[in-house]
Design an enzyme around this catalytic site. Structure first.
Site, PDB file in Angstrom:
ATOM      1  N   GLU A 173      10.061  27.511  73.590  1.00  0.00           N
ATOM      2  CA  GLU A 173       8.766  27.312  74.256  1.00  0.00           C
ATOM      3  C   GLU A 173       8.740  25.947  74.956  1.00  0.00           C
ATOM      4  O   GLU A 173       9.610  25.106  74.714  1.00  0.00           O
ATOM      5  CB  GLU A 173       7.633  27.386  73.231  1.00  0.00           C
ATOM      6  CG  GLU A 173       7.787  26.382  72.088  1.00  0.00           C
ATOM      7  CD  GLU A 173       6.476  25.796  71.615  1.00  0.00           C
ATOM      8  OE1 GLU A 173       5.676  25.384  72.463  1.00  0.00           O
ATOM      9  OE2 GLU A 173       6.273  25.739  70.389  1.00  0.00           O
TER      10      GLU A 173
ATOM     11  N   LYS B 207       1.368  25.294  61.740  1.00  0.00           N
ATOM     12  CA  LYS B 207       1.149  23.853  61.877  1.00  0.00           C
ATOM     13  C   LYS B 207       0.220  23.370  60.768  1.00  0.00           C
ATOM     14  O   LYS B 207      -0.723  24.062  60.390  1.00  0.00           O
ATOM     15  CB  LYS B 207       0.563  23.550  63.241  1.00  0.00           C
ATOM     16  CG  LYS B 207       1.636  23.596  64.306  1.00  0.00           C
ATOM     17  CD  LYS B 207       1.082  23.292  65.641  1.00  0.00           C
ATOM     18  CE  LYS B 207      -0.024  24.248  65.954  1.00  0.00           C
ATOM     19  NZ  LYS B 207       0.200  25.091  67.082  1.00  0.00           N
TER      20      LYS B 207
HETATM   21  N1  PSU Z   1       4.084  23.398  67.325  1.00  0.00           N
HETATM   22  C1  PSU Z   1       4.330  22.096  67.546  1.00  0.00           C
HETATM   23  N2  PSU Z   1       3.784  21.539  68.640  1.00  0.00           N
HETATM   24  C2  PSU Z   1       3.049  22.265  69.540  1.00  0.00           C
HETATM   25  C3  PSU Z   1       2.819  23.632  69.326  1.00  0.00           C
HETATM   26  C4  PSU Z   1       3.360  24.135  68.196  1.00  0.00           C
HETATM   27  O1  PSU Z   1       5.014  21.452  66.752  1.00  0.00           O
HETATM   28  O2  PSU Z   1       2.607  21.721  70.529  1.00  0.00           O
HETATM   29  C5  PSU Z   1       2.058  24.469  70.317  1.00  0.00           C
HETATM   30  C6  PSU Z   1       2.769  25.819  70.406  1.00  0.00           C
HETATM   31  O3  PSU Z   1       3.134  26.036  71.746  1.00  0.00           O
HETATM   32  C7  PSU Z   1       1.746  26.806  69.925  1.00  0.00           C
HETATM   33  C8  PSU Z   1       0.476  26.155  70.373  1.00  0.00           C
HETATM   34  O4  PSU Z   1       1.954  28.062  70.478  1.00  0.00           O
HETATM   35  O5  PSU Z   1       0.712  24.790  70.038  1.00  0.00           O
HETATM   36  C9  PSU Z   1      -0.724  26.754  69.693  1.00  0.00           C
HETATM   37  O6  PSU Z   1      -1.862  26.391  70.372  1.00  0.00           O
HETATM   38  P1  PSU Z   1      -3.248  27.170  70.104  1.00  0.00           P
HETATM   39  O7  PSU Z   1      -3.603  26.846  68.687  1.00  0.00           O
HETATM   40  O8  PSU Z   1      -4.217  26.595  71.100  1.00  0.00           O
HETATM   41  O9  PSU Z   1      -2.976  28.627  70.329  1.00  0.00           O
END
Ligand code: PSU
Ligand code: MN
Length: 389
Positions: free
Chosen positions: A116, A246
């Site tokens: 990603e 996370k």
């Molecule tokens: N994990 C990390 N750093 C990030 C993310 C995940 O260590 O920046 C990102 C990923 O791309 C994940 C996104 O898909 O955060 C999720 O965001 P949201 O909760 O807005 O869907």
């Protein structure tokens, strides 16, 4: 009277116009095919494989590798306008480009790992982000697989960004591409990092089976906010290697949603869910596996069963933070986010940034480590998948 017997009133002008259009399409198709074959030749002989990136823009060129290409040149039959792959119905004409090294790897059944790019544009501070992108790709190559970093560059979805393009993306005023804004970003020529959800969708459409990330999105503590990463994991047939949800999330609720959505979840050499910045949480997992080969076999069985979604591999980081300290920092960050009124797509990047400064950079250190470890495991799974009997 059946439809078949119905009198047909053919207007010569309409028929003529349609024939002309089909001939034009066939011409475009032949032209694209020539381009494509040139790219492949360049890639195979090792001459400037990076020179031309394969442009998949329709007229029958299906995203997902040359082996699925139906060669129908020499006829004036209309080329297919859409196709289905990896659970994704893809319409020719969408602005997607696959790097030739990725297209040829897929065509040769060589291992490919998708990555990603939101972690580059929003997840990590500069210059750690670019260093990370390089290290993670190197890790995947060292295991014998091809890294395919996914991103949106000026309205084009790219599968297999080059190093220069990754730099360009990190320097651009990049948006965060989730599923709900992806079409608009492409249409409006924007640049964006792709989240887990968007990377899954694009990688599936290209025929990639393995994906490495850091931590997945999930259910946030109140107010109600749930990442579409979960929906995407339940929808696209890829193995996703992560270090758990996370640590800013409601972990038990996230695990529960994975169950509800029918995502297969397996702990790599562990019985409990990985905790991102800490190796393990207290939450038991439904299954565990001891090797990449075993994970590859589990994924194959999942596909043979006809289960639509993905397989989530929970890979505990080798060395993490102290859980009590992390909990304290996270609570502090959450309170600050609530006070600052942070909502929606800014929540995840904002919280990650805040816990990075509260921990004096230690969460970033752990984040870099787990991303590298996940990339290595994903590459080994990709290799094992290509070696299945
Ligand atoms: N994990 C990390 N750093 C990030 C993310 C995940 O260590 O920046 C990102 C990923 O791309 C994940 C996104 O898909 O955060 C999720 O965001 P949201 O909760 O807005 O869907
Ligand atoms: Mn959200």
């Amino acid at each position: 009277m059946t439809l078949h017997d119905a009198p047909v009133d053919l207007d010569d002008a309409v028929v003529g116009e349609q024939l002309q259009r089909h001939e034009q399409q066939a011409d475009d198709y032949r032209h694209d095919l020539t381009d494509l074959l040139q790219c492949v030749a360049a890639g195979e002989s090792g001459q400037g494989a990076e020179r031309d990136l394969l442009k998949v823009r329709g007229n029958g060129l299906q995203v997902g590798g040359l082996h699925r290409l139906q060669i129908t040149t020499g006829t004036t039959a209309a080329p297919p306008r859409s196709d289905t792959h990896g659970g994704v119905r893809y319409h020719c004409g969408v602005n997607i480009r696959i790097a030739p090294r990725i297209a040829t790897a897929l065509a040769d059944n060589r291992p490919v790992v998708a990555l990603e790019s939101t972690v580059i544009t929003h997840g990590l501070p500069s210059p750690s982000n670019l260093e990370l992108a390089r290290n993670v790709e190197a890790e995947i190559r060292a295991q014998g697989a091809e890294p395919a970093t996914v991103g949106i560059l000026a309205g084009e979805a790219v599968i297999g960004l080059s190093e220069a393009e990754t730099e360009q993306l990190s320097g651009a005023d990049a948006d965060k591409a989730s599923l709900w804004n992806l079409p608009a970003l492409l249409e409006q020529g924007r640049s964006a990092g792709t989240t887990v959800a968007t990377t899954l969708q694009l990688a599936a459409s290209a025929g990639i089976s393995v994906f490495a990330t850091g931590g997945i999105g999930g259910v946030h503590p109140a107010p109600y906010d749930e990442s579409t990463d979960l929906t995407a994991l339940g929808r696209y047939p890829l193995v996703t290697v992560c270090a758990g949800p996370k640590s800013i999330l409601d972990v038990p609720a996230t695990l529960q949603r994975l169950e509800t959505l029918g995502v297969s979840v397996v702990g790599y050499r562990s019985d409990r869910l990985a905790g991102f910045h800490v190796p393990l949480t207290d939450h038991p997992l439904p299954s565990r596996a001891e090797s990449p080969a075993e994970l590859a076999r589990i994924f194959r069985t999942q596909q043979q069963l006809g289960l639509p979604g993905g397989l989530l591999v929970s890979n505990p980081v080798s060395e993490g933070m102290d859980p009590a300290e992390l909990a304290r920092i996270r609570d502090e960050a959450e309170q600050a986010a609530a006070e600052a009124g942070i909502r929606g797509k800014d929540t995840t990047p904002w919280l990650l940034d805040r816990i990075a400064s509260l921990s004096e950079g230690r969460t970033v250190e752990v984040n870099l480590r787990l991303l590298r470890e996940n990339a290595a495991l994903a590459a080994r799974i990709a290799v094992a998948l290509t070696e299945l009997e």
